[in-house]
Design a protein around this motif. Sequence first.
Motif, mmCIF file in Angstrom:
data_model
loop_
_atom_site.group_PDB
_atom_site.id
_atom_site.type_symbol
_atom_site.label_atom_id
_atom_site.label_comp_id
_atom_site.label_asym_id
_atom_site.label_seq_id
_atom_site.Cartn_x
_atom_site.Cartn_y
_atom_site.Cartn_z
ATOM 1 N N SER A 94 0.828 -1.209 0.000
ATOM 2 C CA SER A 94 0.000 0.000 0.000
ATOM 3 C C SER A 94 0.860 1.257 0.000
ATOM 4 O O SER A 94 0.537 2.238 -0.685
ATOM 5 N N PHE A 95 1.970 1.233 0.738
ATOM 6 C CA PHE A 95 2.861 2.394 0.768
ATOM 7 C C PHE A 95 3.507 2.616 -0.598
ATOM 8 O O PHE A 95 3.654 3.756 -1.052
ATOM 9 N N ALA A 96 3.894 1.511 -1.258
ATOM 10 C CA ALA A 96 4.499 1.631 -2.579
ATOM 11 C C ALA A 96 3.491 2.168 -3.592
ATOM 12 O O ALA A 96 3.830 2.984 -4.455
ATOM 13 N N TYR A 97 2.239 1.716 -3.484
ATOM 14 C CA TYR A 97 1.205 2.216 -4.386
ATOM 15 C C TYR A 97 0.978 3.717 -4.180
ATOM 16 O O TYR A 97 0.772 4.473 -5.142
ATOM 17 N N ASN A 98 0.986 4.156 -2.912
ATOM 18 C CA ASN A 98 0.830 5.587 -2.650
ATOM 19 C C ASN A 98 1.950 6.383 -3.306
ATOM 20 O O ASN A 98 1.714 7.392 -3.981
ATOM 21 N N ASN A 99 3.189 5.938 -3.099
ATOM 22 C CA ASN A 99 4.326 6.650 -3.660
ATOM 23 C C ASN A 99 4.298 6.622 -5.187
ATOM 24 O O ASN A 99 4.672 7.594 -5.847
ATOM 25 N N LEU A 100 3.858 5.478 -5.741
ATOM 26 C CA LEU A 100 3.737 5.370 -7.188
ATOM 27 C C LEU A 100 2.704 6.372 -7.717
ATOM 28 O O LEU A 100 2.929 7.036 -8.733
ATOM 29 N N ARG A 114 0.560 12.167 -15.055
ATOM 30 C CA ARG A 114 -0.352 11.060 -15.368
ATOM 31 C C ARG A 114 -1.437 10.996 -14.297
ATOM 32 O O ARG A 114 -1.421 10.131 -13.416
ATOM 33 N N LEU A 115 -2.377 11.892 -14.347
ATOM 34 C CA LEU A 115 -3.325 12.045 -13.253
ATOM 35 C C LEU A 115 -4.293 10.870 -13.138
ATOM 36 O O LEU A 115 -4.624 10.448 -12.023
ATOM 37 N N GLU A 116 -4.748 10.323 -14.257
ATOM 38 C CA GLU A 116 -5.670 9.193 -14.193
ATOM 39 C C GLU A 116 -4.969 7.958 -13.613
ATOM 40 O O GLU A 116 -5.551 7.237 -12.778
ATOM 41 N N GLN A 117 -3.729 7.708 -14.035
ATOM 42 C CA GLN A 117 -2.966 6.596 -13.463
ATOM 43 C C GLN A 117 -2.710 6.827 -11.985
ATOM 44 O O GLN A 117 -2.753 5.890 -11.179
ATOM 45 N N SER A 118 -2.452 8.076 -11.632
ATOM 46 C CA SER A 118 -2.214 8.412 -10.231
ATOM 47 C C SER A 118 -3.412 8.027 -9.375
ATOM 48 O O SER A 118 -3.268 7.401 -8.314
ATOM 49 N N LEU A 119 -4.611 8.372 -9.838
ATOM 50 C CA LEU A 119 -5.826 8.036 -9.090
ATOM 51 C C LEU A 119 -5.995 6.531 -8.947
ATOM 52 O O LEU A 119 -6.404 6.038 -7.885
ATOM 53 N N GLN A 120 -5.662 5.779 -9.986
ATOM 54 C CA GLN A 120 -5.791 4.326 -9.937
ATOM 55 C C GLN A 120 -4.854 3.725 -8.895
ATOM 56 O O GLN A 120 -5.253 2.860 -8.100
ATOM 57 N N ALA A 122 -2.560 8.220 1.025
ATOM 58 C CA ALA A 122 -3.146 7.948 -0.286
ATOM 59 C C ALA A 122 -4.503 8.648 -0.415
ATOM 60 O O ALA A 122 -4.841 9.173 -1.479
ATOM 61 N N ILE A 123 -5.268 8.670 0.672
ATOM 62 C CA ILE A 123 -6.561 9.343 0.636
ATOM 63 C C ILE A 123 -6.368 10.844 0.409
ATOM 64 O O ILE A 123 -7.042 11.468 -0.413
ATOM 65 N N ARG A 124 -5.421 11.419 1.139
ATOM 66 C CA ARG A 124 -5.164 12.847 0.990
ATOM 67 C C ARG A 124 -4.573 13.170 -0.373
ATOM 68 O O ARG A 124 -4.923 14.187 -0.998
ATOM 69 N N ASN A 125 -3.666 12.316 -0.865
ATOM 70 C CA ASN A 125 -3.085 12.546 -2.181
ATOM 71 C C ASN A 125 -4.149 12.459 -3.277
ATOM 72 O O ASN A 125 -4.081 13.182 -4.269
#
Length: 238
Positions: free
Chosen positions: A104-110, A119-125, A140-143
């Motif tokens: 989950s931490f890696a996904y947030n940083n990614l 890449r905003l759409e990928q960021s949201l995913q 991740a919620i705040r980002n």
Amino acid sequence: AKRFNEKVSAPNRDAIRDSRVKEMRLGYVTEFCRGNELFDKKDYEDSLSEYALASEVGSLRLFALINRGNALKALGLAEEAIAIYQDVLDEAGLDTVDGRLVHSFAYNNLGAACQDAGRLEQSLQHLQSAVSLNKNCYLAIRNRANVHMHLATNLQKTAQPSLLPPQHETALGLYAKAMENDWHLPIVFQAGEPDGPRVLVRVEARVTSHREEPAAKVLRNTVYHFTSNITHVTSTYV
């Protein structure tokens, strides 16, 4: 500023107690700790080599890789950081609680790095994946809220004002949700060899890259970063 520099400056090796040097060596955290000191001094380039060495220590590998990605992101090398975070996702297992947390931490940083790359759409995913794995992944919620505000800013530039309210409403809901989480509670992992000292690795938050001041707030995001207080190395096996 002087007090801050004295606080985070790398100590002279002669000033470090012999017992502390031994503690770092026995815990295999010498390079990891040095990389963190350089990172906090914003000496990101030099921290990269230290994290590369620390990643050769099996129990520290994933933590060191994420920190290395953070250093690349801080240098504005979003694409390189994305590749590092993807490596963490490939290597981290999902069969343990710790593995899912690291995922989950890696996904947030990614997701944060994808926002830096536009890449905003990928960021949201990716940020949604972080929350799916860890409902308390408040960064991740705040980002995600920041990305929706970023989307609103882009829409405003394209003269599409009717699309702004839904983005703002979603962002406000996510900001409120992030505040409901106990973000102040520490998350700690144990690293170290089975027959050696165990090291506590703590999760912290960092704002990285040129997205800091004086950039617009919606362009800033926060990543998870791992640190180790070497006084937490046990002496059981010494």
